[in-house]
Design a protein around this motif. Structure first.
Motif, PDB file in Angstrom:
ATOM      1  N   TYR A 210       0.866  -1.382  -0.108  1.00  0.00           N
ATOM      2  CA  TYR A 210      -0.023  -0.051   0.052  1.00  0.00           C
ATOM      3  C   TYR A 210       0.754   1.325   0.021  1.00  0.00           C
ATOM      4  CZ  TYR A 210      -4.564  -2.391   0.742  1.00  0.00           C
ATOM      5  OH  TYR A 210      -5.697  -3.016   0.604  1.00  0.00           O
ATOM      6  N   ALA A 211       1.936   1.287   0.810  1.00  0.00           N
ATOM      7  CA  ALA A 211       2.918   2.563   0.926  1.00  0.00           C
ATOM      8  C   ALA A 211       3.437   2.596  -0.399  1.00  0.00           C
ATOM      9  CB  ALA A 211       3.819   2.160   1.994  1.00  0.00           C
ATOM     10  N   THR A 212       3.742   1.781  -1.160  1.00  0.00           N
ATOM     11  CA  THR A 212       4.391   1.926  -2.415  1.00  0.00           C
ATOM     12  C   THR A 212       3.414   2.325  -3.699  1.00  0.00           C
ATOM     13  OG1 THR A 212       5.876  -0.292  -1.986  1.00  0.00           O
ATOM     14  CG2 THR A 212       5.830   0.375  -4.221  1.00  0.00           C
ATOM     15  N   ALA A 213       2.157   1.974  -3.292  1.00  0.00           N
ATOM     16  CA  ALA A 213       1.176   2.455  -4.571  1.00  0.00           C
ATOM     17  C   ALA A 213       0.990   4.005  -4.098  1.00  0.00           C
ATOM     18  CB  ALA A 213      -0.138   1.574  -4.189  1.00  0.00           C
ATOM     19  N   VAL A 214       0.828   4.330  -3.000  1.00  0.00           N
ATOM     20  CA  VAL A 214       0.657   5.729  -2.447  1.00  0.00           C
ATOM     21  C   VAL A 214       1.926   6.327  -3.024  1.00  0.00           C
ATOM     22  CG1 VAL A 214       0.807   7.455  -0.464  1.00  0.00           C
ATOM     23  CG2 VAL A 214      -0.809   5.369  -0.442  1.00  0.00           C
ATOM     24  N   ALA A 215       3.285   5.899  -2.907  1.00  0.00           N
ATOM     25  CA  ALA A 215       4.393   6.589  -3.215  1.00  0.00           C
ATOM     26  C   ALA A 215       4.375   6.638  -4.698  1.00  0.00           C
ATOM     27  CB  ALA A 215       5.443   5.787  -2.751  1.00  0.00           C
ATOM     28  N   ASP A 216       4.025   5.940  -5.325  1.00  0.00           N
ATOM     29  CA  ASP A 216       4.090   5.751  -6.883  1.00  0.00           C
ATOM     30  C   ASP A 216       3.042   6.743  -7.163  1.00  0.00           C
ATOM     31  OD1 ASP A 216       4.574   4.639  -9.340  1.00  0.00           O
ATOM     32  OD2 ASP A 216       2.697   3.844  -9.427  1.00  0.00           O
ATOM     33  N   ARG A 217       1.818   6.882  -6.768  1.00  0.00           N
ATOM     34  CA  ARG A 217       0.801   7.616  -7.034  1.00  0.00           C
ATOM     35  C   ARG A 217       1.229   9.325  -7.076  1.00  0.00           C
ATOM     36  NH1 ARG A 217      -1.735  11.589  -8.217  1.00  0.00           N
ATOM     37  NH2 ARG A 217      -4.274  11.922  -8.017  1.00  0.00           N
ATOM     38  N   TYR A 218       2.131   9.629  -5.923  1.00  0.00           N
ATOM     39  CA  TYR A 218       2.359  10.850  -5.816  1.00  0.00           C
ATOM     40  C   TYR A 218       3.832  11.188  -5.923  1.00  0.00           C
ATOM     41  CZ  TYR A 218      -1.961  11.811  -3.633  1.00  0.00           C
ATOM     42  OH  TYR A 218      -3.354  11.824  -3.238  1.00  0.00           O
ATOM     43  N   ASP A 219       4.541  10.150  -6.673  1.00  0.00           N
ATOM     44  CA  ASP A 219       5.891  10.280  -7.222  1.00  0.00           C
ATOM     45  C   ASP A 219       6.970  10.589  -5.809  1.00  0.00           C
ATOM     46  OD1 ASP A 219       7.088   9.916  -9.607  1.00  0.00           O
ATOM     47  OD2 ASP A 219       7.074  12.065 -10.359  1.00  0.00           O
ATOM     48  N   ALA A 220       6.386   9.692  -4.903  1.00  0.00           N
ATOM     49  CA  ALA A 220       7.141   9.880  -3.686  1.00  0.00           C
ATOM     50  C   ALA A 220       8.258   8.938  -3.531  1.00  0.00           C
ATOM     51  CB  ALA A 220       6.246  10.019  -2.335  1.00  0.00           C
ATOM     52  N   SER A 221       8.949   8.933  -2.298  1.00  0.00           N
ATOM     53  CA  SER A 221       9.681   7.630  -2.047  1.00  0.00           C
ATOM     54  C   SER A 221       9.253   6.891  -0.396  1.00  0.00           C
ATOM     55  CB  SER A 221      11.003   8.081  -1.561  1.00  0.00           C
ATOM     56  OG  SER A 221      11.096   9.044  -0.418  1.00  0.00           O
ATOM     57  N   VAL A 222       9.517   5.847  -0.367  1.00  0.00           N
ATOM     58  CA  VAL A 222       9.186   4.953   0.570  1.00  0.00           C
ATOM     59  C   VAL A 222      10.119   4.758   1.780  1.00  0.00           C
ATOM     60  CG1 VAL A 222       8.345   2.590   1.577  1.00  0.00           C
ATOM     61  CG2 VAL A 222       7.402   3.730  -0.569  1.00  0.00           C
ATOM     62  N   HIS A 223       9.852   4.972   3.092  1.00  0.00           N
ATOM     63  CA  HIS A 223      10.964   4.670   4.112  1.00  0.00           C
ATOM     64  C   HIS A 223      10.391   3.622   5.030  1.00  0.00           C
ATOM     65  CE1 HIS A 223      14.464   5.336   6.813  1.00  0.00           C
ATOM     66  NE2 HIS A 223      13.644   4.801   7.545  1.00  0.00           N
ATOM     67  N   VAL A 224      10.928   2.159   4.899  1.00  0.00           N
ATOM     68  CA  VAL A 224      10.433   1.150   5.567  1.00  0.00           C
ATOM     69  C   VAL A 224      11.227   1.030   6.887  1.00  0.00           C
ATOM     70  CG1 VAL A 224      10.290  -1.290   5.542  1.00  0.00           C
ATOM     71  CG2 VAL A 224       9.983   0.153   3.420  1.00  0.00           C
ATOM     72  N   LEU A 225      10.576   1.161   8.128  1.00  0.00           N
ATOM     73  CA  LEU A 225      10.981   1.183   9.311  1.00  0.00           C
ATOM     74  C   LEU A 225      10.907  -0.159   9.997  1.00  0.00           C
ATOM     75  CD1 LEU A 225      12.139   2.398  12.164  1.00  0.00           C
ATOM     76  CD2 LEU A 225       9.890   3.199  12.537  1.00  0.00           C
ATOM     77  N   TYR A 226      11.881  -1.195  10.147  1.00  0.00           N
ATOM     78  CA  TYR A 226      11.594  -2.333  10.870  1.00  0.00           C
ATOM     79  C   TYR A 226      11.778  -2.241  12.354  1.00  0.00           C
ATOM     80  CZ  TYR A 226      11.835  -7.563  11.054  1.00  0.00           C
ATOM     81  OH  TYR A 226      11.405  -8.986  11.448  1.00  0.00           O
ATOM     82  N   VAL A 227      10.654  -2.461  12.946  1.00  0.00           N
ATOM     83  CA  VAL A 227      10.564  -2.233  14.432  1.00  0.00           C
ATOM     84  C   VAL A 227      10.754  -3.508  15.270  1.00  0.00           C
ATOM     85  CG1 VAL A 227       9.199  -1.390  16.300  1.00  0.00           C
ATOM     86  CG2 VAL A 227       8.912  -0.382  14.178  1.00  0.00           C
ATOM     87  N   LEU A 228      11.574  -3.690  15.971  1.00  0.00           N
ATOM     88  CA  LEU A 228      12.122  -4.757  16.892  1.00  0.00           C
ATOM     89  C   LEU A 228      11.117  -4.901  18.031  1.00  0.00           C
ATOM     90  CD1 LEU A 228      16.020  -4.920  16.820  1.00  0.00           C
ATOM     91  CD2 LEU A 228      14.038  -6.337  15.353  1.00  0.00           C
ATOM     92  N   GLY A 229      10.587  -6.094  18.325  1.00  0.00           N
ATOM     93  CA  GLY A 229       9.561  -6.085  19.401  1.00  0.00           C
ATOM     94  C   GLY A 229      10.059  -6.356  20.870  1.00  0.00           C
ATOM     95  N   ARG A 230       9.455  -6.288  21.808  1.00  0.00           N
ATOM     96  CA  ARG A 230       9.853  -6.656  23.238  1.00  0.00           C
ATOM     97  C   ARG A 230      10.601  -7.684  23.478  1.00  0.00           C
ATOM     98  NH1 ARG A 230       7.299  -4.200  27.693  1.00  0.00           N
ATOM     99  NH2 ARG A 230       5.837  -3.520  26.456  1.00  0.00           N
ATOM    100  N   GLY A 231      10.166  -8.956  22.938  1.00  0.00           N
ATOM    101  CA  GLY A 231      10.644 -10.344  23.298  1.00  0.00           C
ATOM    102  C   GLY A 231      12.279 -10.332  22.664  1.00  0.00           C
ATOM    103  N   VAL A 232      12.237  -9.793  21.346  1.00  0.00           N
ATOM    104  CA  VAL A 232      13.379  -9.823  20.560  1.00  0.00           C
ATOM    105  C   VAL A 232      14.520  -8.936  21.203  1.00  0.00           C
ATOM    106  CG1 VAL A 232      14.540  -9.298  18.405  1.00  0.00           C
ATOM    107  CG2 VAL A 232      12.465 -10.268  18.330  1.00  0.00           C
ATOM    108  N   VAL A 233      14.162  -7.713  21.698  1.00  0.00           N
ATOM    109  CA  VAL A 233      14.877  -6.686  22.281  1.00  0.00           C
ATOM    110  C   VAL A 233      15.407  -7.467  23.821  1.00  0.00           C
ATOM    111  CG1 VAL A 233      15.146  -4.499  23.296  1.00  0.00           C
ATOM    112  CG2 VAL A 233      14.086  -4.827  21.248  1.00  0.00           C
ATOM    113  N   LYS A 234      14.530  -7.950  24.458  1.00  0.00           N
ATOM    114  CA  LYS A 234      14.759  -8.411  25.886  1.00  0.00           C
ATOM    115  C   LYS A 234      15.825  -9.657  25.483  1.00  0.00           C
ATOM    116  CE  LYS A 234      11.181  -7.597  29.065  1.00  0.00           C
ATOM    117  NZ  LYS A 234      10.246  -8.390  29.714  1.00  0.00           N
TER     118      LYS A 234
END
Length: 152
Positions: A28-52
């Motif tokens: 969806y983000a890519t489709a929005v970016a494509d529509r508006y000639d924008a870029s996408v920034h993908v943020l990978y968020v690490l969860g509580r269990g992984v961080v612990k």
């Protein structure tokens, strides 16, 4: 917003957690970016269990990085197919030393840092694993983001 003003988007932020739902959000983000000639920034968020687990030494940081990189490469193919520029980053969604650090704040701080003017966030994950953290974050982001948010 005045209807006479045009809506523009330069950067779409999409937080991910490795789930199928977050991969769909990248589409969806890519489709929005494509529509508006924008870029996408993908943020990978690490969860509580992984961080612990990483802090305790029971989860190998290299394995976490490798899994995240593999996922980011997979979703990067979507942006490549559309010819949309994509940047990536990774962040801990939780902190054992800072009580105010949770995925919602991480997403909004990243939105400010990358100057995102649109956010696409997965609503929930149906897989119950420690990596799936964004299901708890969508409501927070929808409530507090200053950017338009699409929840998918």
């Amino acid at each position: 917003m005045d209807v006479r003003e045009s809506f523009s988007v330069e950067t779409v932020l999409v937080p991910v957690d490795g789930s199928e739902e977050s991969a769909t959000a990248v589409e969806y983000a890519t489709a929005v970016a494509d529509r508006y000639d924008a870029s996408v920034h993908v943020l990978y968020v690490l969860g509580r269990g992984v961080v612990k687990g990483m802090n305790a030494g029971s989860v190998e940081e290299d394995a976490v990085a490798e899994n995240a990189q593999r996922f980011l490469e997979e979703v990067g193919s979507v942006a490549d197919a559309y010819g949309v520029p994509m940047a990536t980053s990774m962040a801990h969604g939780f902190s054992p030393t800072r009580k105010a650090r949770h995925p919602g704040i991480v997403v909004l701080d990243t939105a400010d840092a990358v100057d995102a003017d649109f956010i696409v966030i997965p609503r929930e994950s149906v897989i119950e694993t420690p990596a799936e953290v964004l299901e708890q974050t969508a409501e927070y982001v929808l409530s507090y983001a200053s950017q338009p948010v699409l929840s998918v």
